[in-house]
Design an enzyme around this catalytic site. Structure first.
Site, mmCIF file in Angstrom:
data_model
loop_
_atom_site.group_PDB
_atom_site.id
_atom_site.type_symbol
_atom_site.label_atom_id
_atom_site.label_comp_id
_atom_site.label_asym_id
_atom_site.label_seq_id
_atom_site.Cartn_x
_atom_site.Cartn_y
_atom_site.Cartn_z
ATOM 1 N N LYS A 222 -2.140 -2.329 -8.662
ATOM 2 C CA LYS A 222 -0.957 -3.175 -8.521
ATOM 3 C C LYS A 222 -0.455 -3.605 -9.895
ATOM 4 C CE LYS A 222 -2.215 -5.424 -4.124
ATOM 5 N NZ LYS A 222 -1.046 -5.021 -3.336
ATOM 6 N N ASP B 285 -6.358 -12.254 -0.117
ATOM 7 C CA ASP B 285 -6.228 -11.098 0.776
ATOM 8 C C ASP B 285 -7.310 -11.072 1.862
ATOM 9 O OD1 ASP B 285 -4.691 -8.923 1.517
ATOM 10 O OD2 ASP B 285 -5.719 -7.496 0.204
ATOM 11 N N ASP C 267 -4.108 1.348 -2.331
ATOM 12 C CA ASP C 267 -3.683 -0.037 -2.108
ATOM 13 C C ASP C 267 -3.394 -0.319 -0.626
ATOM 14 O OD1 ASP C 267 -3.044 -2.612 -2.762
ATOM 15 O OD2 ASP C 267 -1.079 -2.139 -3.642
ATOM 16 N N ARG D 152 -5.970 -1.592 6.224
ATOM 17 C CA ARG D 152 -6.021 -0.823 7.476
ATOM 18 C C ARG D 152 -7.282 0.022 7.561
ATOM 19 N NH1 ARG D 152 -0.370 1.896 5.965
ATOM 20 N NH2 ARG D 152 -0.259 -0.150 4.965
HETATM 21 N N1 BES Z 1 -2.865 -7.025 0.484
HETATM 22 C C1 BES Z 1 -1.716 -6.222 0.406
HETATM 23 C C2 BES Z 1 -0.507 -6.805 1.151
HETATM 24 C C3 BES Z 1 0.028 -8.121 0.668
HETATM 25 C C4 BES Z 1 1.136 -8.161 -0.140
HETATM 26 C C5 BES Z 1 -0.532 -9.305 1.077
HETATM 27 C C6 BES Z 1 1.655 -9.373 -0.556
HETATM 28 C C7 BES Z 1 -0.024 -10.513 0.664
HETATM 29 C C8 BES Z 1 1.078 -10.562 -0.144
HETATM 30 C C9 BES Z 1 -2.003 -4.841 1.000
HETATM 31 O O1 BES Z 1 -3.303 -4.402 0.847
HETATM 32 C C10 BES Z 1 -1.147 -3.860 0.283
HETATM 33 O O2 BES Z 1 -1.332 -3.697 -0.880
HETATM 34 N N2 BES Z 1 -0.208 -3.260 1.000
HETATM 35 C C11 BES Z 1 0.684 -2.320 0.433
HETATM 36 C C12 BES Z 1 0.762 -1.130 1.349
HETATM 37 C C13 BES Z 1 1.426 0.066 0.736
HETATM 38 C C14 BES Z 1 0.591 0.614 -0.394
HETATM 39 C C15 BES Z 1 1.628 1.101 1.809
HETATM 40 C C16 BES Z 1 2.028 -3.007 0.260
HETATM 41 O O3 BES Z 1 2.372 -3.862 1.071
HETATM 42 O O4 BES Z 1 2.709 -2.717 -0.704
HETATM 43 ZN ZN ZN Z 2 -4.747 -5.844 0.694
HETATM 44 MN MN MN Z 3 -3.614 -3.413 -0.990
#
Ligand code: BES
Ligand code: ZN
Ligand code: MN
Length: 498
Positions: A276, A287, A346, A350
């Site tokens: 990230k 998280d 990331d 899931r």
């Molecule tokens: N933990 C994150 C989602 C998240 C984002 C939680 C902002 C709280 C605040 C999750 O693991 C993630 O990174 N999701 C990605 C998915 C993508 C790579 C398909 C996302 O939301 O960008």
């Molecule tokens: Zn996450």
């Molecule tokens: Mn993630």
């Protein structure tokens, strides 16, 4: 930790101590018990309300400082709006508003729970107390000094004066359990990831044994034996071991099929190799908000001895980039036997839930499964911080969650699932891939989870917008909100107990 708030009840007419807090409605009249307590200063208080153009609306309040002829150094008059419309959620809010009027360092307060011309429901005082306690929560255990002139935090004792002391006390014993569950969830979300790693999360969950929850902790070797390769793949770049914790509250007969709650517990999400950006990455200590909620919920159900068999299962891992970390393009076999191509490391939540959902379904054959996960940034784009995303394969469960959301103020909004969305996660090399592209990101994440629940009635709550960093409210000033504990406690209380 912030100083504790203790709640007591006494009968209308008892002598008030400390700050005096009273209620009025849009007519600016007071109930009998309040009138008696304010009598010597009633003219001064009426003048103060007038001077502030106070209209008695819910949310508003007036501070009357040092009223002559009253022992109280301060009287807070809070509005309730139209008294006949008041619901439990309004009393809860009112408690928060009253706590917000408490000057820093206050040690004692008395709230007269009383309105003109009506007797309040037995739940009113307990809801006010719940609001007081939740609003007073402050995560300050890592602050070693105070700002100049800042009052020293002190324990606060609040006495609520009510018509029926025993009834209020009984209602409170159930609500206090919920308050403590929310506070436990908030503490877990607020803790930094160097303190709260997967093993430490499991140890804190083991603390639930004190209220009668059975707790089992599965470590790396147990998880490998079970075949949870999707979950373990996420943790493999971390020096921290992964943990799955099974919490069981048996409040009903052994024959009663359990309800199951599953939580995403990524104690820190760097994104892994698909790392990230730096800005805001510190928020990824939260998280594990889904797992925190499940833990707080199991605490609340046990502490109030809910007549239900409930299972809470949390998947705790840390997602780090490393020489040993999982790569994009890797293919892992989940416990279900289905294979997953990793497109983006990331999209890890899931992968964790895939194995935990499958395990929950196989082992417990639950009446339903509800999972909570800070799963996608896309749910923040869709719904902001006002609603959590609700995805479900079951109309009844979805309806119950929606109703419980409206009753508690922890609101959910139904999002779609369908075979056309499902196709978007088919993979060229494996049974599925772990991302479905940018569009509809929260939906394809939910479709992924659905592949691991079979026919079990299931709901997924995407809490990325509500579990943390949500705006301040009347009952919460903390970064970690503890969102979902009150919602799911209400779901159980209204539809699955007894
Ligand atoms: N933990 C994150 C989602 C998240 C984002 C939680 C902002 C709280 C605040 C999750 O693991 C993630 O990174 N999701 C990605 C998915 C993508 C790579 C398909 C996302 O939301 O960008
Ligand atoms: Zn996450
Ligand atoms: Mn993630």
């Amino acid at each position: 930790m912030s100083e504790p708030v203790t709640i007591r009840f006494a009968k209308h007419g008892a002598a008030p101590h400390g700050i005096l807090m009273v209620l009025t409605d849009e007519t600016l009249a007071f109930g009998k018990a309040t009138q008696a307590a304010l009598k010597p200063a009633s003219a001064a208080i009426a003048r103060a309300l007038e001077a502030d153009r106070f209209k008695g609306k819910l949310g508003g309040a007036v501070d009357v400082l040092g009223p002559e002829k009253l022992p109280a150094s301060r009287v807070v008059v809070a509005g309730v709006g139209k008294a006949e419309d008041l619901k439990d959620s309004d009393y809860l809010r009112l408690g928060g508003i009253l706590a917000g009027r408490m000057p820093a360092g206050a040690r004692e307060a008395t709230v007269i729970v009383d309105l003109p011309g009506r007797s309040l429901p037995g739940s009113a005082a307990a809801e006010i107390a719940l609001g007081l306690k939740l609003r007073s929560y402050n995560f300050d255990r890592y602050k070693t000094r105070r700002k100049e002139g800042e009052a020293e935090p002190a324990p606060l004792a609040v006495t609520l004066l009510v018509a029926d002391e025993a009834m209020a006390q009984r209602a409170w014993s159930g609500r206090e359990a919920v308050a403590d569950g929310v506070i436990l969830a908030r503490d877990l979300v607020n803790e930094p990831s160097n303190v709260l790693d997967p093993p430490e999360f499991a140890r804190r969950a083991e603390g639930l044994r004190a209220v009668g929850v059975e707790v089992e902790v599965l470590g790396d070797e147990d998880l490998a034996r079970l075949g949870m390769r999707a979950l373990l793949g996420v943790g493999q770049g971390s020096v921290k071991e992964s943990r799955v914790v099974v919490m069981r509250w048996n409040g009903a007969s052994a024959k009663s099929q359990p309800v199951a709650f599953i939580g995403k517990g990524v104690t820190f999400d760097t994104g892994g190799i698909s790392i990230k950006p730096a800005a805001g990455m510190e928020d990824m200590k939260g998280d594990m908000g889904g797992a925190a909620c499940v833990t707080g919920l199991l605490y609340a159900l046990a502490a109030r001895k809910a007549k239900v068999n409930a299972v809470g299962i949390i998947g705790c891992v840390e997602n780090m980039p490393d020489g040993a970390a999982q790569r994009p393009g890797d293919i892992v076999a989940s416990m279900s036997g289905q294979t997953i191509e990793i497109i983006n490391t990331d999209a890890e939540g899931r992968l964790v839930l895939a194995d935990v959902l499958w395990y929950a379904k196989e082992r417990f054959k639950p009446r339903f499964m509800v999972d909570l996960a800070t799963l996608t940034g896309a749910i923040l784009v869709a719904l902001g911080t006002e609603h959590a995303g609700l995805f479900s394969n079951d109309e009844k469960l979805a309806g119950e969650l929606t109703a419980a959301g409206l009753a508690t103020g922890e609101k959910v909004w139904r999002m779609p699932l369908s075979p056309d969305y499902d196709k978007l996660i088919d993979s060229r090399f494996a049974d599925m891939k772990n991302t479905g592209g940018r569009n509809g990101g929260s939906i394809t994440a939910a479709q992924f989870l659905q592949r691991f629940v079979d026919k079990t009635p299931w709901a997924h709550l995407d809490v990325a917008g509500t579990a943390m960093a949500s705006p301040a409210s009347d009952i919460n000033r903390s970064w970690g909100s503890g969102w979902g504990v009150r919602l799911l406690d209400k779901l159980v209380a209204d539809y699955y107990e007894g």
